[in-house]
Design a protein around this motif. Sequence first.
Motif, PDB file in Angstrom:
ATOM      1  N   LEU A 177       0.830  -1.203   0.000  1.00 50.02           N
ATOM      2  CA  LEU A 177       0.000   0.000   0.000  1.00 50.02           C
ATOM      3  C   LEU A 177       0.866   1.257   0.000  1.00 50.02           C
ATOM      4  CD1 LEU A 177      -2.858   1.290   0.411  1.00 50.02           C
ATOM      5  CD2 LEU A 177      -2.379   1.198   2.867  1.00 50.02           C
ATOM      6  N   ASP A 207       4.671   8.667   8.440  1.00 46.71           N
ATOM      7  CA  ASP A 207       4.123   7.362   8.066  1.00 46.71           C
ATOM      8  C   ASP A 207       3.722   7.294   6.592  1.00 46.71           C
ATOM      9  OD1 ASP A 207       4.472   6.430  10.596  1.00 46.71           O
ATOM     10  OD2 ASP A 207       2.375   6.615  11.208  1.00 46.71           O
ATOM     11  N   TYR A 208       3.779   8.408   5.877  1.00 46.16           N
ATOM     12  CA  TYR A 208       3.280   8.455   4.500  1.00 46.16           C
ATOM     13  C   TYR A 208       4.441   8.349   3.508  1.00 46.16           C
ATOM     14  CZ  TYR A 208      -1.133   9.695   6.588  1.00 46.16           C
ATOM     15  OH  TYR A 208      -2.288   9.653   7.330  1.00 46.16           O
ATOM     16  N   LYS A 232       0.808   5.175   0.781  1.00 46.75           N
ATOM     17  CA  LYS A 232       0.004   6.131   1.560  1.00 46.75           C
ATOM     18  C   LYS A 232       0.349   7.561   1.161  1.00 46.75           C
ATOM     19  CE  LYS A 232      -0.569   5.348   5.929  1.00 46.75           C
ATOM     20  NZ  LYS A 232      -0.207   5.132   7.360  1.00 46.75           N
ATOM     21  N   ALA A 238      -3.874   4.830  -0.724  1.00 41.30           N
ATOM     22  CA  ALA A 238      -4.786   5.353   0.298  1.00 41.30           C
ATOM     23  C   ALA A 238      -4.335   6.778   0.594  1.00 41.30           C
ATOM     24  CB  ALA A 238      -4.733   4.503   1.558  1.00 41.30           C
ATOM     25  N   ASP A 269      -5.032  10.507   2.993  1.00 42.08           N
ATOM     26  CA  ASP A 269      -5.654  11.256   4.085  1.00 42.08           C
ATOM     27  C   ASP A 269      -5.425  12.734   3.824  1.00 42.08           C
ATOM     28  OD1 ASP A 269      -6.508   9.041   5.776  1.00 42.08           O
ATOM     29  OD2 ASP A 269      -4.375   8.700   6.154  1.00 42.08           O
TER      30      ASP A 269
END
Length: 278
Positions: A3, A55-56, A5, A39, A41
């Motif tokens: 994934l 974290d991305y 992010k 994904a 945010d």
Amino acid sequence: MSLVKIAVLDMNNNHANEGMRCILHIIRNVQGNEHADLAFDVFDVRANNDLPNLDYDIYISSGGPGSPMASSDEWESQYFELIDQIFDWNAQNERKKYVFLICHSFQLVVRHLNLGLLSRRKSTSFGIFPVHKTDEGDSEALLEGLPDPFFAVDSRDYQITSPDAERMNEMGAEILCLEKIRPHVLLDRAVMAMRFSPEIIGTQFHPEADNEGMLRYFLQPEKRNHIVLNFGQEKYDDMVSYLQDPDKIALTESVILPGFLRQAIQSLSSTVEEHEVA
């Protein structure tokens, strides 16, 4: 692949805009067209002091209204801390983090890194203008699908001029584009795009702007009246004409930000595959 992010940093400070819609539309299109496992945010940076952590994999920082000059706003120091952390991360880790900076965000980061002079323009730049590639821009992969000059939406009261060559050489940064040629104006041409590092790039213009949404936006009577009142009927007519031309805004929107995402996804995927093989 694993994934990927994406953190989308909303710098609009609760002001209505088309930019965020365009950015999210491009992410969803790339997700569908590339069958990528993405994904995202959204972080409301200026209005809510809301910032992502490390974290991305990919960070897209939007344009926004207001002054990019130094302020005491709480979000600003945290925003620059994040930028510094990403540069530090990339210097120390094999799996890189990728950043795209748009307009207001571009100005902020150039100021923070002391790469050029940030100043207020003598008048607002608002419209759809030609953007000219530099020699470095000619060899920039993200601009390969665009002519020279290409057209982009420009909306700003501030500018970056007088790039610091020594500081840029130190960082390995390159100027990719300059604003339109104005032979009758004895002023420096503003920097319109810069590659800060192999993973981090920024544009003064709005590469996310799409022709359909922008046209719908400008055809609203309130917006039309505002543009005609402040910039004149000719500017408004030119903008509407350019928004209907597939070789102008539509082309720019289809090339730069989608290309950045595809390159980042491919690089991240390659890093994962190398680790799996090892």
